[in-house]
Design an enzyme around this catalytic site. Structure first.
Site, mmCIF file in Angstrom:
data_model
loop_
_atom_site.group_PDB
_atom_site.id
_atom_site.type_symbol
_atom_site.label_atom_id
_atom_site.label_comp_id
_atom_site.label_asym_id
_atom_site.label_seq_id
_atom_site.Cartn_x
_atom_site.Cartn_y
_atom_site.Cartn_z
ATOM 1 N N CYS B 86 80.868 35.216 20.397
ATOM 2 C CA CYS B 86 80.351 36.356 19.504
ATOM 3 C C CYS B 86 80.714 35.807 18.126
ATOM 4 O O CYS B 86 79.934 34.839 17.597
ATOM 5 C CB CYS B 86 81.370 37.843 19.707
ATOM 6 S SG CYS B 86 80.365 39.213 18.997
ATOM 7 N N HIS B 194 80.966 38.336 25.859
ATOM 8 C CA HIS B 194 82.252 38.160 25.930
ATOM 9 C C HIS B 194 82.763 38.101 27.272
ATOM 10 O O HIS B 194 83.141 38.972 27.980
ATOM 11 C CB HIS B 194 82.786 39.591 25.351
ATOM 12 C CG HIS B 194 82.556 39.637 23.863
ATOM 13 N ND1 HIS B 194 83.563 39.266 22.969
ATOM 14 C CD2 HIS B 194 81.628 40.373 23.231
ATOM 15 C CE1 HIS B 194 83.044 39.481 21.799
ATOM 16 N NE2 HIS B 194 82.027 40.480 21.789
ATOM 17 N N GLU B 196 85.913 37.210 27.873
ATOM 18 C CA GLU B 196 87.213 37.548 27.865
ATOM 19 C C GLU B 196 87.447 39.234 28.256
ATOM 20 O O GLU B 196 88.410 39.750 28.370
ATOM 21 C CB GLU B 196 87.958 37.237 26.564
ATOM 22 C CG GLU B 196 87.478 38.019 25.586
ATOM 23 C CD GLU B 196 86.213 37.955 24.809
ATOM 24 O OE1 GLU B 196 85.311 37.380 25.387
ATOM 25 O OE2 GLU B 196 85.849 38.395 23.511
#
Lengths: 80, 220
Positions: B86, B194, B196
């Site tokens: 990002c 994302h 994560e």
């Protein structure tokens, strides 16, 4: 000297913000408006009295940080 | 296995990235403040998501010139694997470690939600954990994720297998539906989604856990 840096998107780079402004102007009845492109202006105070040197310094600032050469053009305006 | 997460002012996914790395390696990563001069000697570096420097000037522009980046660039050029997620992807393009630029989303809206991504190239240092998966679900949350580059660059990225992820339903206007790319040496990956944020069922998905596990296994 004072420097004014005008940063604009290169031709052909999509400018969704300009497009939105264009649409809003048409919505307000400004039918004469053609393409709208949005850019930015950065004003700098440069502690340098020699115009050529000031231009060189601001040019370096544009290349290093102020503009992204991938998508932006810039012009520099200097005044005392 | 030693890892590091670079923390810029207004990074906001740094702790998520740290949790994902700790889950994959068993060891907490070094959290390295942007004002430091050097990244410790590590095997893998992550530039996290967020809004570094408030997205002033251009997203990622200031972070790409912050003191730590000189060493991050040096290490990436020496071959250390580097992932930018990002805002981290925006920093990578601003630092010219990856080509192109992330522009304002074509629809002008901040986009936020789960995205299905096509795994275009599962033969990279970063995608060993996704082998056999044609698609993964990673969330996006960004305002400036519209990947743009000139046609020649886009052709080169596609021709060299450097487009790693593509959106199935393009949320931001990215050229050729690009969601993630690698550099020519294959050790720098930038992606808007994302991974994560999907490392446990409680978070709504586990594709991100497989992704990070795969990166660490490839390094071992």
């Amino acid at each position: 000297m004072k420097a004014k840096v005008h940063i604009t998107l290169k031709n052909g780079v999509l400018d969704p913000q300009g497009k939105a402004i264009e649409g809003a102007l048409h919505g307000l009845g400004f039918d004469e408006v053609g393409e709208v492109r949005q850019g930015k202006v950065i004003e700098l105070q440069v502690n340098e009295t020699d115009e050529a040197k000031a231009r060189e310094q601001v040019e370096a600032m544009c290349k290093k940080l102020l503009a992204n050469p991938v998508m932006e053009n810039y012009t520099i305006e200097l005044s005392a | 296995m030693k890892t590091a997460v670079i923390v810029f002012p207004a990074s906001n996914c740094d702790r998520d990235a740290a949790t994902a790395l700790e889950q994959a390696t068993g060891t907490a990563p070094h959290m390295v403040w942007h004002g430091e001069a050097e990244v410790p000697d590590v095997d893998f570096i992550v530039l996290p998501g967020g809004f570094s420097y408030g997205d002033y000037l251009r997203s990622g522009a200031m972070a790409a010139r912050s003191p730590i980046m000189a060493d991050v660039i040096r290490k990436a050029e020496a071959g250390v694997p580097l992932l930018g997620v990002c805002n981290g992807f925006q920093v990578l393009t601003e630092a010219q470690l990856l080509p192109g630029a992330l522009m304002r989303n074509a629809g002008l809206d901040f986009v936020c939600g789960m995205q299905t991504l096509q795994v275009v190239n599962d033969d990279t240092k970063f995608t060993g954990g996704l082998k056999g998966k044609s698609y993964v679900d990673f969330p996006v949350a960004h305002h400036d994720g519209n990947y743009e580059a000139d046609e020649e660059t886009l052709d080169r990225l596609e021709g060299e297998g450097r487009v790693v992820f593509r959106y199935v339903a393009n949320p931001n206007g990215s050229a050729r539906n690009i969601a993630g790319i690698v550099n020519d040496k294959g050790n720098v990956l930038g992606m808007m989604p994302h991974p994560e944020r999907v490392i446990s069922p409680v978070l709504g998905g586990t594709d991100g856990a497989a992704f990070f596990k795969g990166i660490i296994e490839a390094l071992n």
